[in-house]
Design a protein around this motif. Structure first.
Motif, mmCIF file in Angstrom:
data_model
loop_
_atom_site.group_PDB
_atom_site.id
_atom_site.type_symbol
_atom_site.label_atom_id
_atom_site.label_comp_id
_atom_site.label_asym_id
_atom_site.label_seq_id
_atom_site.Cartn_x
_atom_site.Cartn_y
_atom_site.Cartn_z
ATOM 1 N N TYR A 145 -4.428 9.091 -0.456
ATOM 2 C CA TYR A 145 -3.387 8.337 0.245
ATOM 3 C C TYR A 145 -2.953 9.145 1.452
ATOM 4 O O TYR A 145 -2.525 10.281 1.339
ATOM 5 C CB TYR A 145 -2.211 8.083 -0.695
ATOM 6 C CG TYR A 145 -0.985 7.518 -0.039
ATOM 7 C CD1 TYR A 145 -1.032 6.343 0.689
ATOM 8 C CD2 TYR A 145 0.241 8.156 -0.151
ATOM 9 C CE1 TYR A 145 0.095 5.823 1.285
ATOM 10 C CE2 TYR A 145 1.380 7.642 0.428
ATOM 11 C CZ TYR A 145 1.299 6.477 1.146
ATOM 12 O OH TYR A 145 2.426 5.960 1.738
ATOM 13 N N HIS B 57 -1.401 0.111 9.502
ATOM 14 C CA HIS B 57 -1.200 0.287 8.072
ATOM 15 C C HIS B 57 -1.539 1.715 7.663
ATOM 16 O O HIS B 57 -2.364 2.379 8.286
ATOM 17 C CB HIS B 57 -2.084 -0.676 7.272
ATOM 18 C CG HIS B 57 -1.842 -2.111 7.581
ATOM 19 N ND1 HIS B 57 -0.654 -2.744 7.330
ATOM 20 C CD2 HIS B 57 -2.647 -3.044 8.146
ATOM 21 C CE1 HIS B 57 -0.736 -3.992 7.703
ATOM 22 N NE2 HIS B 57 -1.936 -4.206 8.222
ATOM 23 N N SER C 68 5.907 7.349 -8.616
ATOM 24 C CA SER C 68 5.360 7.128 -7.282
ATOM 25 C C SER C 68 3.973 6.484 -7.350
ATOM 26 O O SER C 68 3.625 5.648 -6.525
ATOM 27 C CB SER C 68 5.303 8.430 -6.499
ATOM 28 O OG SER C 68 4.549 9.389 -7.189
ATOM 29 N N LYS D 239 4.435 2.734 -8.107
ATOM 30 C CA LYS D 239 4.799 1.988 -6.899
ATOM 31 C C LYS D 239 3.585 1.752 -6.006
ATOM 32 O O LYS D 239 3.390 0.662 -5.481
ATOM 33 C CB LYS D 239 5.870 2.740 -6.111
ATOM 34 C CG LYS D 239 7.255 2.599 -6.687
ATOM 35 C CD LYS D 239 8.292 3.058 -5.692
ATOM 36 C CE LYS D 239 8.743 4.448 -6.026
ATOM 37 N NZ LYS D 239 9.818 4.926 -5.159
ATOM 38 N N LEU D 240 2.766 2.778 -5.844
ATOM 39 C CA LEU D 240 1.585 2.670 -5.002
ATOM 40 C C LEU D 240 0.575 1.677 -5.585
ATOM 41 O O LEU D 240 0.017 0.845 -4.862
ATOM 42 C CB LEU D 240 0.951 4.050 -4.838
ATOM 43 C CG LEU D 240 -0.135 4.199 -3.790
ATOM 44 C CD1 LEU D 240 0.446 3.975 -2.408
ATOM 45 C CD2 LEU D 240 -0.749 5.570 -3.872
ATOM 46 N N GLU E 116 1.217 -0.825 -7.619
ATOM 47 C CA GLU E 116 1.765 -2.178 -7.542
ATOM 48 C C GLU E 116 1.613 -2.741 -6.144
ATOM 49 O O GLU E 116 1.281 -3.914 -5.969
ATOM 50 C CB GLU E 116 3.233 -2.184 -7.959
ATOM 51 C CG GLU E 116 3.426 -2.050 -9.447
ATOM 52 C CD GLU E 116 4.878 -1.990 -9.847
ATOM 53 O OE1 GLU E 116 5.760 -1.869 -8.965
ATOM 54 O OE2 GLU E 116 5.146 -2.059 -11.052
ATOM 55 N N ARG E 117 1.859 -1.929 -5.128
ATOM 56 C CA ARG E 117 1.680 -2.395 -3.747
ATOM 57 C C ARG E 117 0.223 -2.719 -3.440
ATOM 58 O O ARG E 117 -0.061 -3.610 -2.661
ATOM 59 C CB ARG E 117 2.181 -1.349 -2.767
ATOM 60 C CG ARG E 117 3.652 -1.327 -2.639
ATOM 61 C CD ARG E 117 4.053 -0.476 -1.479
ATOM 62 N NE ARG E 117 5.464 -0.645 -1.238
ATOM 63 C CZ ARG E 117 6.109 -0.065 -0.261
ATOM 64 N NH1 ARG E 117 5.470 0.730 0.560
ATOM 65 N NH2 ARG E 117 7.385 -0.260 -0.104
ATOM 66 N N GLY E 118 -0.675 -1.972 -4.049
ATOM 67 C CA GLY E 118 -2.099 -2.190 -3.816
ATOM 68 C C GLY E 118 -2.700 -3.298 -4.658
ATOM 69 O O GLY E 118 -3.856 -3.652 -4.480
ATOM 70 N N GLY E 119 -1.943 -3.835 -5.609
ATOM 71 C CA GLY E 119 -2.438 -4.930 -6.429
ATOM 72 C C GLY E 119 -3.238 -4.494 -7.643
ATOM 73 O O GLY E 119 -3.822 -5.325 -8.324
ATOM 74 N N PRO F 16 3.465 -6.455 -10.826
ATOM 75 C CA PRO F 16 4.833 -5.942 -10.648
ATOM 76 C C PRO F 16 5.620 -5.818 -11.951
ATOM 77 O O PRO F 16 6.545 -5.031 -12.041
ATOM 78 C CB PRO F 16 5.493 -6.971 -9.734
ATOM 79 C CG PRO F 16 4.377 -7.678 -9.080
ATOM 80 C CD PRO F 16 3.205 -7.620 -10.002
ATOM 81 N N HIS G 51 6.246 -0.059 -15.178
ATOM 82 C CA HIS G 51 7.310 -0.202 -14.193
ATOM 83 C C HIS G 51 8.611 0.374 -14.748
ATOM 84 O O HIS G 51 8.957 0.105 -15.894
ATOM 85 C CB HIS G 51 7.497 -1.677 -13.824
ATOM 86 C CG HIS G 51 8.256 -1.859 -12.560
ATOM 87 N ND1 HIS G 51 9.621 -1.826 -12.528
ATOM 88 C CD2 HIS G 51 7.846 -2.050 -11.296
ATOM 89 C CE1 HIS G 51 10.030 -2.009 -11.288
ATOM 90 N NE2 HIS G 51 8.973 -2.143 -10.524
#
Length: 116
Positions: free
Chosen positions: A40, A50, A73, A76-77, A79-82, A86, A91
């Motif tokens: 990342y 991006h 962390s 979160k990463l 979840e944002r990436g699919g 969520p 979580h």
């Protein structure tokens, strides 16, 4: 041996990159990992809109399947990436409140007010 999915910090100051790694949870942050799962780069390069994430989704799902716990962390990463939905079991909001918060409310619920 408890395994965690977490970030390892690398690179020069003000130009950090993070490696997503599977690692024994008792080792230090930048110790040698069992497996490198992704990279990342939070810095935006010239002309980019991006942030860059490169990862192996198959290997991440494998480690989650065998019981590795991701850090906050990393959740979160992912979840944002699919990679994770969520409302996944990892979580922080699904895990519930911290210990001691509900028990302190229960202790005061049985007491009555002395003022009239």
């Amino acid at each position: 041996m408890p395994v965690r999915l977490r970030m390892a910090m690398h690179g020069q100051r003000h130009n950090r990159i993070f490696h997503l790694v599977a690692i024994n949870q008792r080792t230090r942050r930048d110790a040698k990992p069992m497996e490198l799962l992704g990279i990342y780069d939070p810095a935006l390069k010239l002309g980019d809109t991006h942030k860059t994430v490169k990862w192996s989704v198959d290997r991440i799902k494998y480690w989650l399947g065998v019981g590795a716990l991701p850090s906050k962390s990393v959740v979160k990463l992912l979840e944002r990436g699919g990679v994770l939905p969520p409302d996944s079991k990892y979580h922080p909001k699904v895990l519930g409140p911290k210990f001691g918060t509900e028990s302190s409310k229960d202790n005061f619920s049985g007491m009555t007010s002395a003022t009239s």
